[in-house]
Design a protein around this motif. Structure first.
Motif: not given
Lengths: 217, 296
Positions: A85, A89, A91, A94, A102-103, A150
């Motif tokens: 993006f 984007k 976090l 984290k 996360l992915a 990510r």
């Protein structure tokens, strides 16, 4: 890989963001999606990503028709697509490691495998020393790399990047595109939306130019 | 393997989130605890008032009089007949002699009844009525049934007492229903809005999770665990508050009202009920609040 037939997208019933778009993107292809701001580049990427539905037309990814995609089929589609993006984007609460992990976590990958793959991609992108930092403490270029990490860590079939060099200086911009080129050389389909003409001229890649929601050839 | 890994992830993620938002989580549990304790205290008061009114209702009795005396065999037969009438809970035979004895006991120290023979007072049956038959109309029906017994001379009961008791019971039930409803709605409103704060604080995370391909279940699971943890916290707090408030009330109110704060169930049962209600409220609150943010 991706086939779009006469795809249109209208907002508020009248504003046409995309108008009768037909394009075929082959597996392993590298495509620059160009055009001025508001031309419809982001909308086109969002339709491929399943976060927008076309008002008209068909979109087929890997032989599967995603026109009016059911809600429950969106997560599996997104796990096969890495999206970088423009605003990253990431976090803030984290760490870099957790953002990238996360992915894989959403895919149910075991923690040992998550650790192995995350550290490998961070190392590949030369930001492994930032693994335990908050993304907010990183420079713009480093944040961009975290966002790319990510997107890449799940080894997706398709990478979509919306103005990935928009916040970077020329040197970092070239480095970023080189990264995408490397990924593309390994067989991943890469679609980059950009209005940076110098980058497009530098790389002899296929270009699709959008203006007012239509392709200009 | 994937599901075990997911469960591990959900638990660690929930605990990490609770830890990093500890103040919000504590605030939620305390709010939940207060809301549940207020509701529980209301229920305790209501149940005890209802119980007390029910006891008063036990005094609803009907007297059956008949002339002459009855042999023990007749008393047994009459008792069976009276107890066979719909709405009768029990019947107790009161002979002429014991009726006079009771009267003398009542006016002990006075010589009003000296010289009166036991046969002067009629023998009777003291009939107690089942709880569901104490309203005026149903009580009249029971009395009519008793009057149909051939050996009965007369039937006496206080219609005014029955009517007054019935109206008091109806009023208390209606007031409790309305207040309970209001308190219940207010509790749900407070809980969902408090939990919404915690969900709102994590809206960016929900958005990013959706963007990287998380399923609805994957997004909801950590909130479910957080709801359970916050619910347990709320349950424990509400139990503590309930004990504290009831002990304060016992110390402050007159002895004859102490029955109001007697727990209608054992303390362990009360603890379990509050915990389960807290968990249910925590989970429901999480899901209701989450629904808004799942449309990203």
């Amino acid at each position: 890989m991706i086939d779009m037939f006469h795809v249109s997208k209208c907002y508020d019933g009248s504003t046409k963001a995309l108008d009768d778009i037909t394009i075929k993107i082959e597996k392993g292809e590298f495509l620059f999606l160009t055009g001025p701001s508001g031309a419809g580049k982001s909308t086109l990427l969002k339709i491929i990503f399943g976060s927008e539905s076309p008002t008209d037309g068909q979109i087929i990814i890997d032989g599967r028709n995603y026109y009016r995609i059911p809600r429950k089929e969106i997560p599996p589609l997104r796990r096969r697509i890495g999206f970088v993006f423009q605003d990253f984007k990431l976090l803030a609460n984290k760490t870099v490691y957790e953002n990238v992990a996360l992915a894989l976590n959403v895919m149910g990958v075991g923690q040992r495998e998550v650790r192995r793959r995350v550290l490998r991609i961070l190392s590949y992108l030369k930001i492994q020393h930032r693994a335990n930092f908050s993304p907010m403490s990183l420079s713009g270029g480093e944040q961009q790399r975290v966002a790319i990490a990510r997107a890449l860590v799940k080894e997706p079939a398709i990478i979509l990047a919306d103005e990935p060099t928009g916040n970077l200086d020329p040197v970092l911009s070239i480095e970023t595109i080189e990264l995408f080129k490397e990924v593309n050389n390994k067989g991943t389909t890469v679609i980059i939306a950009t209005h940076d003409k110098s980058l497009i001229d530098r790389y002899a890649k296929r270009t699709a130019h959008l203006e007012a929601g239509r392709f200009i050839y | 393997m994937g599901s075990v890994s997911n469960l591990f992830y959900f638990i660690t993620d929930s605990l990490r989130s609770l830890k990093s938002n500890i103040l919000t989580a504590l605030f939620t549990s305390v709010t939940l605890g207060f809301a549940l304790a207020i509701f529980a205290l209301f229920l305790v008061l209501f149940l005890n008032i209802n119980w007390a009114l029910g006891n008063i209702g036990d005094n609803t009795k009907v007297m059956l009089y008949f002339s002459g005396s009855a042999t023990p065999a007749e008393v047994r037969r009459f008792t069976t007949l009276v107890e066979g009438v719909e709405g009768v809970r029990s019947a107790k035979y009161v002979s002429s002699a014991s009726a006079l004895g009771e009267l003398k006991d009542e006016f002990s120290g006075q010589d009003l009844f000296d010289g009166i023979e036991s046969g002067m007072l009629p023998a009777s049956f003291e009939v107690k009525i089942l709880p569901g038959y104490r309203e005026p109309e149903r009580l009249s029906a029971v009395v009519a049934g008793l009057k149909r017994l051939k050996w009965v001379d007369s039937v006496e009961y206080s219609a005014e007492w029955a009517a007054r008791l019935s109206s008091v019971l109806n009023f208390v039930e209606l007031a409790a229903l309305l207040f309970g409803l209001f308190l219940g709605v207010a509790t749900i409103f407070i809980i969902t809005n408090t939990i919404r704060l915690t969900v709102y604080a994590r809206r960016d995370e929900i958005e990013v999770m959706r963007l990287v391909g998380a399923s609805d279940f994957f997004i909801k699971a950590p909130f479910f665990i957080e709801g359970v943890v916050q619910g347990v916290g709320g349950g424990v707090i509400s139990f503590g508050l309930l004990l504290l408030w009831s002990s304060i009330l016992v110390a402050k109110i007159p002895d004859y009202l102490a029955f109001l704060v007697v727990m209608p169930v054992s303390l362990s049962a009360m603890f379990i009920m509050l915990m389960l209600t807290g968990i249910a409220a925590g989970v429901a609150g999480s899901f209701i609040s989450l629904a808004r943010f799942m449309k990203i």
